[in-house]
Design a protein around this motif. Structure first.
Motif, PDB file in Angstrom:
ATOM      1  N   GLU A 172      40.052  46.928  41.631  1.00 14.93           N
ATOM      2  CA  GLU A 172      40.722  45.650  42.167  1.00 14.93           C
ATOM      3  C   GLU A 172      39.695  44.437  42.051  1.00 14.93           C
ATOM      4  O   GLU A 172      39.851  43.292  42.122  1.00 14.93           O
ATOM      5  CB  GLU A 172      41.243  45.987  43.368  1.00 14.93           C
ATOM      6  CG  GLU A 172      42.657  46.264  43.249  1.00 14.93           C
ATOM      7  CD  GLU A 172      43.289  46.667  44.493  1.00 14.93           C
ATOM      8  OE1 GLU A 172      43.102  46.091  45.599  1.00 14.93           O
ATOM      9  OE2 GLU A 172      44.337  47.433  44.695  1.00 14.93           O
ATOM     10  N   VAL A 173      38.622  44.863  42.532  1.00 16.31           N
ATOM     11  CA  VAL A 173      37.124  44.030  42.693  1.00 16.31           C
ATOM     12  C   VAL A 173      36.938  43.184  41.299  1.00 16.31           C
ATOM     13  O   VAL A 173      36.541  41.921  41.482  1.00 16.31           O
ATOM     14  CB  VAL A 173      35.898  44.837  42.991  1.00 16.31           C
ATOM     15  CG1 VAL A 173      34.575  43.871  43.050  1.00 16.31           C
ATOM     16  CG2 VAL A 173      36.011  45.299  44.624  1.00 16.31           C
ATOM     17  N   GLU A 221      38.544  39.774  41.709  1.00 15.11           N
ATOM     18  CA  GLU A 221      38.250  39.018  42.799  1.00 15.11           C
ATOM     19  C   GLU A 221      37.088  37.917  42.443  1.00 15.11           C
ATOM     20  O   GLU A 221      36.083  38.442  41.541  1.00 15.11           O
ATOM     21  CB  GLU A 221      37.729  39.991  43.938  1.00 15.11           C
ATOM     22  CG  GLU A 221      38.904  40.970  44.417  1.00 15.11           C
ATOM     23  CD  GLU A 221      40.097  40.080  45.147  1.00 15.11           C
ATOM     24  OE1 GLU A 221      39.816  38.891  45.760  1.00 15.11           O
ATOM     25  OE2 GLU A 221      41.074  40.574  44.815  1.00 15.11           O
ATOM     26  N   ALA A 233      40.731  50.743  44.851  1.00 12.69           N
ATOM     27  CA  ALA A 233      39.947  49.446  45.348  1.00 12.69           C
ATOM     28  C   ALA A 233      38.584  48.849  44.802  1.00 12.69           C
ATOM     29  O   ALA A 233      38.654  47.674  44.505  1.00 12.69           O
ATOM     30  CB  ALA A 233      39.458  49.928  46.841  1.00 12.69           C
ATOM     31  N   ASP A 247      38.678  54.913  41.672  1.00 17.38           N
ATOM     32  CA  ASP A 247      38.871  54.411  43.100  1.00 17.38           C
ATOM     33  C   ASP A 247      39.709  52.986  42.848  1.00 17.38           C
ATOM     34  O   ASP A 247      39.172  52.009  42.287  1.00 17.38           O
ATOM     35  CB  ASP A 247      37.603  53.933  43.587  1.00 17.38           C
ATOM     36  CG  ASP A 247      37.890  53.566  45.258  1.00 17.38           C
ATOM     37  OD1 ASP A 247      38.809  53.171  45.139  1.00 17.38           O
ATOM     38  OD2 ASP A 247      36.856  53.741  45.855  1.00 17.38           O
TER      39      ASP A 247
END
Length: 198
Positions: free
Chosen positions: A153-154, A157, A150, A148
């Motif tokens: 990408e965490v 962050e 998304a 996944d």
């Protein structure tokens, strides 16, 4: 070093500490019952397997989610034992290559990333974790993966997104663990391979 205690890690340590003894006692009780009866019934074997799995998970979670002081150490033998017990009978095979003694915060980060990789290896696969002179390398291979974008990408962050689920919390914890160690993560994602360096 932060002025504030990592409450989430302290809670993780407390929960694991309080659960490890009763789970171990259940395992010992099952062993005694099996010795007393001579042969293990399918029901007792299932209970014994479940207790062993729970024990292995708690030990893994204690490292991944628990408190880890900057100077804390952990032996390679303990890490290998935890991983062997946790992966026994599963679809994922993990090879761990490292020096005999390791920094516990580094292993904590490696375990969090292993959970990220495990999420992608929904159909099974092979993982190699290596601690070399210049840092860590985690490589995973599988015939097919469930990635996944998304979620991955965490990892870069600074703050966890509000929609993160409990089963994905390891993704949200990686950036803080990286920052605490002054490390940067390099991620390569392919259809059938993952490569992580830090």
């Amino acid at each position: 070093m932060s002025e504030h205690p990592d409450l989430a890690a302290l809670i993780g340590s407390r929960i694991c500490h309080d659960l490890i003894s009763p789970i171990g006692a259940i395992g010992n009780g099952v062993e005694l019952l099996m010795m007393e009866r001579g042969a293990a019934s399918p029901e007792m074997a299932l209970i014994a397997e479940s207790v062993a799995n729970a024990n292995a998970r708690i030990r893994f979670f204690r490292v991944a989610f628990g408190a880890a002081g900057q100077d804390a150490r952990i032996a390679r033998g303990e890490v290998v034992s935890i991983l062997a017990d946790m992966m026994r009978g599963g679809r994922i095979q993990v090879d761990w290559l490292s020096p005999p003694e390791l920094s516990r915060p580094e292993v904590k980060l490696a375990f969090l990333l292993l959970q990220c990789v495990e999420t992608a290896l929904a159909y099974g696969g092979k993982v190699r974790v290596e601690r070399g002179e210049t840092g860590w390398l985690i490589q995973a291979e599988a015939a097919r993966m469930k990635i996944d974008p998304a979620l991955w990408e965490v990892l870069t962050e600074r703050h966890a997104p509000p929609e993160i689920a409990a089963g994905q919390v390891h993704f949200a914890l990686v950036p803080g663990a990286l920052a605490a160690q002054g490390r940067r993560l390099v991620t390569e994602l392919k259809d059938n391979a993952i490569r992580l360096r830090f």
